[in-house]
Design an enzyme around this catalytic site. Structure first.
Site, PDB file in Angstrom:
ATOM      1  N   GLU A   1      36.743  30.580  43.752  1.00 56.48           N
ATOM      2  CA  GLU A   1      35.649  31.634  43.573  1.00 56.48           C
ATOM      3  C   GLU A   1      35.865  31.977  41.953  1.00 56.48           C
ATOM      4  OE1 GLU A   1      33.189  33.099  45.228  1.00 56.48           O
ATOM      5  OE2 GLU A   1      33.539  31.523  46.800  1.00 56.48           O
TER       6      GLU A   1
ATOM      7  N   GLU B   1      32.149  34.491  29.466  1.00 51.42           N
ATOM      8  CA  GLU B   1      32.334  35.686  30.193  1.00 51.42           C
ATOM      9  C   GLU B   1      33.199  36.735  29.441  1.00 51.42           C
ATOM     10  OE1 GLU B   1      35.089  35.374  33.563  1.00 51.42           O
ATOM     11  OE2 GLU B   1      33.444  36.249  34.735  1.00 51.42           O
TER      12      GLU B   1
ATOM     13  N   LYS C   1      49.600  35.229  46.638  1.00 55.94           N
ATOM     14  CA  LYS C   1      50.033  35.794  45.312  1.00 55.94           C
ATOM     15  C   LYS C   1      49.245  36.500  44.902  1.00 55.94           C
ATOM     16  CE  LYS C   1      50.423  35.267  41.460  1.00 55.94           C
ATOM     17  NZ  LYS C   1      50.051  36.533  40.490  1.00 55.94           N
TER      18      LYS C   1
ATOM     19  N   CYS D   1      32.911  39.522  38.806  1.00 59.15           N
ATOM     20  CA  CYS D   1      32.458  38.218  38.509  1.00 59.15           C
ATOM     21  C   CYS D   1      30.889  37.950  38.564  1.00 59.15           C
ATOM     22  CB  CYS D   1      33.193  37.301  39.613  1.00 59.15           C
ATOM     23  SG  CYS D   1      32.597  38.177  41.343  1.00 59.15           S
TER      24      CYS D   1
HETATM   25  P1  NAD Z   1      43.159  35.077  36.469  1.00 64.28           P
HETATM   26  O1  NAD Z   1      42.733  33.394  36.493  1.00 64.28           O
HETATM   27  O2  NAD Z   1      43.755  35.167  35.163  1.00 64.28           O
HETATM   28  O3  NAD Z   1      44.200  35.323  37.435  1.00 64.28           O
HETATM   29  C1  NAD Z   1      43.794  35.224  38.951  1.00 64.28           C
HETATM   30  C2  NAD Z   1      45.063  35.177  39.738  1.00 64.28           C
HETATM   31  O4  NAD Z   1      45.551  33.682  39.369  1.00 64.28           O
HETATM   32  C3  NAD Z   1      46.221  36.038  39.474  1.00 64.28           C
HETATM   33  O5  NAD Z   1      46.837  36.396  40.552  1.00 64.28           O
HETATM   34  C4  NAD Z   1      47.192  35.103  38.419  1.00 64.28           C
HETATM   35  O6  NAD Z   1      48.325  35.612  38.543  1.00 64.28           O
HETATM   36  C5  NAD Z   1      46.921  33.712  39.105  1.00 64.28           C
HETATM   37  N1  NAD Z   1      47.239  32.756  37.980  1.00 64.28           N
HETATM   38  C6  NAD Z   1      47.114  32.970  36.639  1.00 64.28           C
HETATM   39  N2  NAD Z   1      47.377  31.673  36.080  1.00 64.28           N
HETATM   40  C7  NAD Z   1      47.751  30.771  37.075  1.00 64.28           C
HETATM   41  C8  NAD Z   1      48.140  29.536  37.257  1.00 64.28           C
HETATM   42  N3  NAD Z   1      48.608  28.752  36.417  1.00 64.28           N
HETATM   43  N4  NAD Z   1      48.474  29.038  38.526  1.00 64.28           N
HETATM   44  C9  NAD Z   1      48.394  29.737  39.738  1.00 64.28           C
HETATM   45  N5  NAD Z   1      47.869  31.239  39.432  1.00 64.28           N
HETATM   46  C10 NAD Z   1      47.582  31.487  38.417  1.00 64.28           C
HETATM   47  O7  NAD Z   1      42.026  35.911  36.601  1.00 64.28           O
HETATM   48  P2  NAD Z   1      41.775  37.441  36.377  1.00 64.28           P
HETATM   49  O8  NAD Z   1      41.901  37.830  35.014  1.00 64.28           O
HETATM   50  O9  NAD Z   1      42.747  38.136  37.379  1.00 64.28           O
HETATM   51  O10 NAD Z   1      40.309  37.700  37.202  1.00 64.28           O
HETATM   52  C11 NAD Z   1      39.299  37.894  36.461  1.00 64.28           C
HETATM   53  C12 NAD Z   1      38.566  36.551  36.807  1.00 64.28           C
HETATM   54  O11 NAD Z   1      38.363  36.458  38.232  1.00 64.28           O
HETATM   55  C13 NAD Z   1      37.042  36.726  36.146  1.00 64.28           C
HETATM   56  O12 NAD Z   1      36.728  35.280  35.375  1.00 64.28           O
HETATM   57  C14 NAD Z   1      36.300  36.868  37.119  1.00 64.28           C
HETATM   58  O13 NAD Z   1      34.956  36.377  36.986  1.00 64.28           O
HETATM   59  C15 NAD Z   1      36.841  36.110  38.384  1.00 64.28           C
HETATM   60  N6  NAD Z   1      36.527  36.806  39.578  1.00 64.28           N
HETATM   61  C16 NAD Z   1      35.682  36.222  40.330  1.00 64.28           C
HETATM   62  C17 NAD Z   1      35.225  36.075  41.552  1.00 64.28           C
HETATM   63  C18 NAD Z   1      34.468  35.533  42.463  1.00 64.28           C
HETATM   64  O14 NAD Z   1      34.155  35.971  43.734  1.00 64.28           O
HETATM   65  N7  NAD Z   1      33.800  34.533  41.983  1.00 64.28           N
HETATM   66  C19 NAD Z   1      35.630  37.546  41.988  1.00 64.28           C
HETATM   67  C20 NAD Z   1      36.543  38.587  41.210  1.00 64.28           C
HETATM   68  C21 NAD Z   1      36.703  37.974  40.063  1.00 64.28           C
END
Ligand code: NAD
Length: 493
Positions: free
Chosen positions: A251, A384, A176, A285
């Site tokens: 992650e 963040e 997804k 991130c």
């Molecule tokens: P997000 O958590 O909003 O979304 C990530 C994914 O999860 C998307 O595909 C979203 O549709 C899905 N999602 C959202 N709510 C959900 C739920 N209730 N159940 C299941 N899936 C759900 O994050 P984002 O805004 O897309 O990404 C930014 C975040 O990702 C930042 O916090 C960043 O630090 C983190 N990030 C971490 C890494 C790492 O390797 N640690 C790498 C890149 C980004």
């Protein structure tokens, strides 16, 4: 007429059960790029069932580990051949620099080749037991259907970090992708079929997190969730996984310290600070969003960092001369703006940036921002932001900066700038972060395992270690003694 994308299930395009779609917009130009299927519980169910059937299909189940590796290698070749097309799509979708996406796409085949090579190195061992007549060995098995949920900031790289080891280990996968960047992941799934992966081994359901994402996490046939995204979503996923005793690799977010000592090469450190927070408009991130500079070099570092921040070329991410593109979507721009306002209300001073730059494009741009007069108690330093905002603070001693750097809920990464070798080792040992960089920042490789400490994650991604995240260990006992089996109620002498 914009293109409409369907789900990719069982090797084919699949229209969404509820017939709903959502639009994806270019964040630099605000042009609508395409519509993608808005996945529902029913779509997720179809995809997971297809993945489960593919898992049990002898075409995949009985394929040798070496041959799984061959398929991954072929996929790596295809990604390499389509690198330019994929880089162009990612830049249009999330606004990251085309130069950066070309760089990511150039290395992406290496992720697939690395796990192609590991596919037939996954093995168990023979265990000595108390009874030499009994052979005991372990084997590593695939888990079943893996659910992979990924964010928008580096869609293909972060998806491939999950897909490659999951497939190398013999699992099938339902992905997804983020609702902001659906199409390159769909294209990758198409390429898996071209590479020869059987239908249903790789499936993609597009849609919103609370709908398709949550349905995938909660599906009873999912054996594991591998997620990259925010800490809040990760926590909800971990709770759902715990209720069903399935594993998850998470992650998550970060608020990484980038520490400049008085003995550092200050010009290099300034470039490291700029790269750490302004590359990819801070939407990484691992962004080095908390900068600590020794008081004796604080003014010099501040001068160098703010001078470079002011000269960063902001513009169309497709142009070679552009150094900073837009934020990925409107809510990101609002979030960054409101954090800077919050910082100011808490007493921070905006040294550079602090708003939308003057620019001809209508997109979600935000100027590289340096905040001073900040401390570890402020929300702008603790939470963040995920944008181009650096909080720069002075410190007086190594002990003090260790305490400040570790005083955070996160533990993803840390940077240390020093020419003192002993100090580099001391700091690396005591920093509570899964990755520590000394005299560099943002270095990464598919071979190097990484793990978020504290609220930055669970489990390991990349490297040999991440293969084990996608297997389970079975212990097999075989009695080689063909004599009579002893009566269980007669005590052994
Ligand atoms: P997000 O958590 O909003 O979304 C990530 C994914 O999860 C998307 O595909 C979203 O549709 C899905 N999602 C959202 N709510 C959900 C739920 N209730 N159940 C299941 N899936 C759900 O994050 P984002 O805004 O897309 O990404 C930014 C975040 O990702 C930042 O916090 C960043 O630090 C983190 N990030 C971490 C890494 C790492 O390797 N640690 C790498 C890149 C980004």
């Amino acid at each position: 007429m914009t293109r409409q994308y369907e789900h990719f299930i069982n090797g084919k395009w699949a229209t969404p059960a509820e017939g709903a779609y959502f639009e994806s917009t270019n964040p630099a130009t605000l042009e609508v790029l395409y519509a993608a299927a808005r996945g529902s519980k029913a779509d997720v169910d179809t995809a997971v069932r297809a993945a489960r059937a593919a898992f049990e299909n002898p075409l995949w189940r009985d394929l040798s580990q070496t041959k799984r590796g061959h398929l991954l290698r072929k996929l790596g070749d295809l990604v390499g051949e389509h690198a330019e097309e994929l880089a162009q799509m990612e830049t249009a979708d999330n606004g990251k620099l085309l130069r950066e996406m070309r760089g990511q796409l150039a290395t992406l085949p290496e992720y697939l080749y690395y796990y192609a090579g590991l596919a037939d190195k996954v093995q168990g061992s023979q265990i000595p037991t108390m009874n030499p007549a009994v052979l005991n060995y372990t084997q590593r098995e695939p888990l079943g259907v893996v659910g992979a949920i990924t964010p928008w900031n580096s869609p293909l790289t972060l998806t491939t970090s999950k897909l490659a080891p999951a497939l190398a280990a013999g699992n099938t996968v339902v992905i997804k992708p983020s609702e902001y960047t659906s199409r390159t992941v769909l294209r990758l799934a198409e390429l898996t079929v071209e590479a020869g992966f059987p239908d249903g081994v790789v499936n993609v359901v597009t849609g919103l997190g609370a709908e398709a994402g949550a349905a995938l996490v909660d599906h009873p046939e999912i054996a594991k969730i591998s997620f990259t995204g925010s800490t809040a979503t990760g926590s909800a996923i971990a709770a759902s996984a715990a209720a069903r005793f399935i594993g998850c690799t998470l992650e998550l977010g970060g608020k990484s310290p980038n520490i400049v000592f008085e003995d550092a090469n200050i010009s290099n450190a300034a470039m490291g600070v700029v790269a750490g927070i302004f590359a990819a408009a801070g939407q990484t991130c691992i962004a080095g969003s908390r900068v600590f500079a020794h008081r004796s070099v604080y003014d010099e570092l501040l001068e160098k960092v703010s001078a470079r921040a002011k000269s960063i070329v902001i513009g169309d991410p497709r142009e070679d001369s552009t150094e900073l593109g837009p934020l990925a979507f409107a809510a990101q721009q609002e979030k960054v703006g409101s954090y800077v306002e919050l910082g100011v209300s808490e007493g921070a001073k905006v040294l550079t940036g602090g708003g939308r730059p003057e620019i001809d494009l209508p997109g979600y741009f935000y100027a590289p921002t340096v905040l001073t007069d900040v401390d570890n108690s402020m929300r702008v330093v603790r939470e963040e932001i995920f944008g181009p905002v650096a909080a720069i603070m002075p410190f007086d001693s190594e002990e003090e900066v260790l305490r400040l750097a570790n005083d955070t809920q996160y533990g993803l990464a840390a940077g240390v700038w020093t020419q003192n070798l002993a100090r580099a080792h001391r700091m690396s040992r005591r920093l509570e972060a899964g990755t520590v960089w000394v005299n560099t920042y943002r270095a990464m490789s598919p071979m190097s395992p990484r793990q978020g400490f504290k609220n930055s994650g669970v489990g390991i991604e990349h490297g040999l270690e991440s293969m084990h995240e996608y297997t389970r260990l079975k212990s097999v006992w075989i009695n080689t003694d063909e004599g009579p089996v002893a009566d269980p109620f007669v005590m052994r002498a």
